[in-house]
Scaffold this motif. Structure first.
Motif, mmCIF file in Angstrom:
data_model
loop_
_atom_site.group_PDB
_atom_site.id
_atom_site.type_symbol
_atom_site.label_atom_id
_atom_site.label_comp_id
_atom_site.label_asym_id
_atom_site.label_seq_id
_atom_site.Cartn_x
_atom_site.Cartn_y
_atom_site.Cartn_z
ATOM 1 N N PHE A 25 21.170 49.831 -43.755
ATOM 2 C CA PHE A 25 21.984 50.784 -44.398
ATOM 3 C C PHE A 25 22.553 49.913 -45.897
ATOM 4 O O PHE A 25 22.907 50.812 -46.834
ATOM 5 C CB PHE A 25 23.276 51.274 -43.490
ATOM 6 N N TRP A 26 22.587 48.859 -45.766
ATOM 7 C CA TRP A 26 23.073 48.219 -47.089
ATOM 8 C C TRP A 26 21.762 48.373 -48.120
ATOM 9 O O TRP A 26 22.123 48.563 -49.336
ATOM 10 C CB TRP A 26 23.392 46.411 -47.010
ATOM 11 N N ARG A 27 20.727 48.309 -47.492
ATOM 12 C CA ARG A 27 19.275 48.527 -48.476
ATOM 13 C C ARG A 27 19.185 49.915 -48.985
ATOM 14 O O ARG A 27 18.599 50.036 -50.170
ATOM 15 C CB ARG A 27 18.251 48.201 -47.394
ATOM 16 N N LEU A 28 19.746 50.772 -48.367
ATOM 17 C CA LEU A 28 19.814 52.371 -48.600
ATOM 18 C C LEU A 28 21.004 52.589 -49.726
ATOM 19 O O LEU A 28 21.042 53.709 -50.262
ATOM 20 C CB LEU A 28 20.060 53.215 -47.748
ATOM 21 N N GLY A 29 21.734 51.506 -49.906
ATOM 22 C CA GLY A 29 23.197 51.477 -50.880
ATOM 23 C C GLY A 29 24.322 51.634 -50.286
ATOM 24 O O GLY A 29 25.324 52.038 -51.068
ATOM 25 N N ALA A 30 24.587 51.729 -48.898
ATOM 26 C CA ALA A 30 25.834 51.842 -48.386
ATOM 27 C C ALA A 30 26.831 50.537 -49.072
ATOM 28 O O ALA A 30 26.446 49.736 -49.282
ATOM 29 C CB ALA A 30 25.777 51.615 -46.913
#
Length: 854
Positions: free
Chosen positions: A681-686
């Motif tokens: 999710f961090w990679r997706l921009g969270a």
């Protein structure tokens, strides 16, 4: 020579459950196209016998020899300390040659996509996917198939199937969960046995009373039954043609905990129904897919009454089995007389020695296995419909008591016979062509539905002196396929007349051809060294991302306050909240945020220096998703785009479709349980990720290394969300097509057998949300949580009053600020706990902070 024969796959796959090798054989021998089963680890049916690697290898070979696929379940949330075992397990599955792995954890899905893309992955129903948007997100994760949530309707299935290249799998038979799979924490919070970890204790099958806040049992006079959360069993046998038209690929039968005889019977009957769809398609469309007798067998093998679930509509009370949570059996007759240890029964169905029967009396139920049967004083082998027979009985029964057959001895014997060792009947047809001339070696070409092999005789054909090679003789010898998974269907003989070949040569050609056919078709394999290198690259990437985040993000300690309406928002801000989560579910018990109020609230918070986030609902169907998408498009035009907190993958995909850079956070309902999911999710921009409430404090400390991890420390724990509403189904009824809104008249609770009252909330979409009896309270653990490195804690105050919210926010603000000033803070929890206890005298729970679910 081994050629692949291409043939279009069947439009419908019959997918069978197997919790043991016996059940696996039962599935294959009765017509399954594929079988799903679990290993000894990582399975959502941990209490089934399941398969070790040696058994799994045996099962895969047995299945593949019969052109049956094997899918292995790894459909639980995986803890970080389990990843090395998981990595070894995945490679073992790849080497064995399983056809796919079924997953729940998004982190594991992305892991496999990076380290073992050669392996097919299927999205479990535990991922709570019920819209085209959610399916689109799975496409990007590398899934080849999705198992839709059981709550998905026929119309929604059709729409989703038309919108995706992924295979769609749906449940067609067996037990139903009353709540959305993957979102149910009831067993977890009540008894520490988590459905997300494969150990659900099925508290939904227990007894409950529907009570109000005055302790009245609201169903006391209705004789409804007390299994208020126990649904009937799903049965879509007569909807299979419709499912084919919709575009469904796989029909899934539930039952990894069921005995082999159950699997054999249900799969046999569904196989027959699928095979009859063609007749319906060709103009014989009015005939049912199963005969009345076959429907009776489905009932007999196991039922809690049957339902079509949510396939057509929300059935309300008709979905439920209120009177009992286990097998009902089938109606057998009534007691007519009982004297001298012999019970007389007027039969409405056949009865045989060995049958299990059950008496339904005013005092409860009593079961017995039938021994001898008498008719008019003479022992008989069976009793038939309409006859009155006598059996020995030592219990208590009275004339008029109903009798049900819970076990049919003949049906069970028929089922066992189908998978008995040495009597395997699942065989593939072979077409053979034997050709050649005198003086040459003969050529035998053998084809099954997928491959063709060619072998040659050891010696050459000669002129026959006594017995020439005839068609009948060749068919007899080549057709001796014994216990192999083949039978000779067709033979073409193209040889010179009057030649002969020794029988030993014919037998050897047959043996060599079969041996070659039984060789598992070569698959794309990954060598162990390459696999290890991929793993190291994956670990390195994750470590680098974590380090980068730590170096460039210095999170400010914060308290998030989740509220559900404008009055509680103001109370939170007055209590000192500097970060608020607004929105979420729209409770019927109070007025929720409108879109305009969300816009206004963001503006007000911005003026006051309060960080505001629009928190989205956990569950949306296809229509509701379209409505939310329309709201997103309006919000995208606001002067300041609102930060969103997504609660499911559908919302994430919708948001990204409008603006790939839209600021967002992730709610706890996305079950972030490990670093891999957090990193995804961090990679997706969270910007923040709320961690699973099922995590133990040691797991939380490990994940705290990632900035922006949020932990719920106080508030209502939502244990279940369901399309079924017990209030409306039992009290409200329906007025025309509209709910009577009984739920808004007073608070409702489900009282369990220990007399604990679980609050029930209903949202505007008529979904039931069930909450834990006790409020989560980690106030006393705040110092420990701060030492872990957790920067953001959440107060989940969506059901509290403005006065309670203001006081709770003030207490936690004082404590958290004190702990952040100095690591050697003199803060103690005593005074604050005293105030909290006065607000909630029913007591608190620490959830899984200390006990975990591993």
């Amino acid at each position: 020579m081994n050629e692949l024969v291409t043939e279009k796959s069947l439009s419908l796959e019959l997918l069978a459950p197997a919790g043991s090798f016996e059940a696996f054989k039962a599935a294959v021998e009765n017509g399954a196209d594929a079988v799903y089963l679990g290993g000894k680890s990582f399975s959502a049916r941990a209490s089934a016998a399941n398969f070790d690697l040696e058994e799994l290898q045996k099962a895969v070979r047995y299945a593949h020899e019969r052109q049956v696929k094997v899918y292995v379940t790894a459909n639980i949330l995986i803890a970080d300390q389990e990843f090395q075992e998981l990595l070894n397990y995945l490679y073992a599955l790849h080497e064995i040659g399983v056809d796919a792995v079924i997953l729940q954890d998004v982190g594991v899905a992305e892991l496999i996509n990076k380290i073992l893309p050669e392996m097919d992955i299927h999205a479990s129903t535990q991922m709570t996917i019920n819209t085209s948007w959610g399916v689109h997100h799975l496409e990007s994760l590398g899934f080849s198939r999705v198992v839709l949530a059981r709550e998905t309707s026929a119309d929604e299935m059709k729409y989703i199937a038309n919108e995706t290249p992924l295979e769609i799998e749906v449940f067609v038979h067996g037990a139903l969960c009353i709540g959305y799979s993957g979102q149910c924490l009831m067993s977890s919070f009540i008894g520490g046995r988590s459905g997300n970890r494969g150990t659900c204790a099925q508290p939904c099958r227990m007894t409950y009373q529907l009570v109000n806040d005055e302790n009245q049992n609201l169903l006391a006079q209705k004789n409804t039954g007390e299994h208020l959360l126990s649904p009937r069993d799903l049965n879509l046998a007569e909807e299979l043609a419709e499912l084919e038209r919709i575009g469904i690929h796989s029909l899934k039968v539930e039952g990894r905990m069921k005995r082999p005889e159950y699997v054999a019977t249900v799969i046999r009957l569904y196989r027959q129904a699928i095979d009859r769809i063609g007749d319906k398609r060709e103009g014989n469309g009015v005939a049912p897919l199963l005969t009345p007798g076959e429907h009776q067998e489905l009932l007999q093998v196991f039922n809690r009454d049957f339902t079509s679930g949510y396939f057509r509509e929300n059935l309300g009370a008709d979905l439920m089995s209120y009177s009992r949570p286990n097998n009902r059996g089938t109606r057998l007759g009534r007691v007519t007389q009982f004297e001298d240890g012999r019970l007389s029964i007027k039969l409405e169905a056949a009865l045989h020695p060995g049958d299990g029967i059950e008496f339904w009396t005013g005092r409860g139920r009593e079961g017995v296995t039938v021994g001898q049967i008498w008719k008019s004083g003479i022992e008989v082998a069976e009793g038939l419909h309409g006859e009155t027979v006598q059996i020995e009985f030592l219990g208590i029964a009275h004339p008029g008591d109903r009798v049900f057959k819970t076990n049919d001895a003949l049906l069970m014997e028929k089922a066992r016979h189908s998978f008995q060792e040495g009597r395997e009947q699942r065989k593939n047809p072979l077409t053979m062509r034997l050709s050649g001339h005198e003086g040459d070696k003969l050529c035998l070409e053998v084809m099954d539905t997928q491959r063709k092999v060619t072998v040659y005789s050891a010696g050459v054909a000669q002129r026959a002196l006594k017995r020439p090679l005839t068609f009948d003789y060749a068919f007899q010898q080549l057709g001796r396929l014994g216990t192999t998974p083949f039978w000779l269907d067709k033979l073409e003989l193209e040889t010179d007349e009057g030649i002969m070949l020794p029988v030993s040569d014919l037998n050897e050609m047959r043996r060599l051809a079969v041996e070659e056919l039984l060789q598992i078709a070569p698959r794309q394999k990954v060598d162990r060294q390459t696999y290890k290198q991929r793993i190291e690259l994956w670990k390195q990437r994750q470590a680098e991302e974590r380090t980068t985040l730590i170096n460039f993000q210095k999170p400010i300690p914060q308290i998030s306050v989740a509220v559900s309406d404008t009055s509680t928002l103001q109370a939170a801000i007055k209590g000192g909240a500097k970060r608020v989560l607004i929105g979420g579910e729209h409770w019927r018990s109070r007025r929720s945020f409108s879109l305009e109020e969300i816009k206004t609230s963001f503006a007000d918070c911005r003026r006051q220096g309060v960080d505001c986030v629009w928190r989205l609902p956990r569950i949306l169907n296809q229509t509701q998703s379209d409505n939310l998408l329309a709201d997103f498009k309006k919000a995208a035009e606001w002067e300041h785009k609102p930060k969103l907190m997504v609660s499911n993958l559908s919302e994430l995909e919708m948001m990204k479709s409008i603006d790939s850079n839209w600021p967002f956070e992730v709610d706890y309902s996305l079950n972030v349980f490990n670093e891999a999911s957090l990193a995804y999710f961090w990679r997706l921009g969270a910007m923040k990720v709320t961690l699973s409430p099922e995590l133990h404090h040691e797991q939380l400390a490990h994940l705290a290394k990632w900035p922006g991890a949020e932990v719920i420390v106080f508030g209502d724990l939502e244990m279940m969300v369901s399309e079924y509403c017990p209030v409306g189904a039992t009290l409200g009824g329906k007025k025309g097509d509209h709910c009577a809104r009984t739920c808004v008249k007073e608070p409702h609770f489900l009282r369990d057998r220990m007399r604990y009252d679980f609050p029930v909330e209903t949202d505007e979409e008529c979904r039931m949300h069930l909450f834990n009896v006790k409020i989560l309270n980690l106030y006393e653990e705040l110092a420990q949580i701060r030492r872990m490195g957790i920067s953001t804690i959440r107060l989940q105050l969506t059901r509290q009053t403005p006065g309670q919210i203001k006081q709770i926010v003030r207490l936690f603000n004082e404590a958290w600020n004190s702990l952040n000033v100095s690591k050697k803070s003199a803060w103690t929890s005593n005074d604050g706990m005293s105030e909290l206890t006065s607000l909630f005298p029913e007591g608190f729970t620490k959830g899984h902070f200390f006990r975990g679910v591993l």
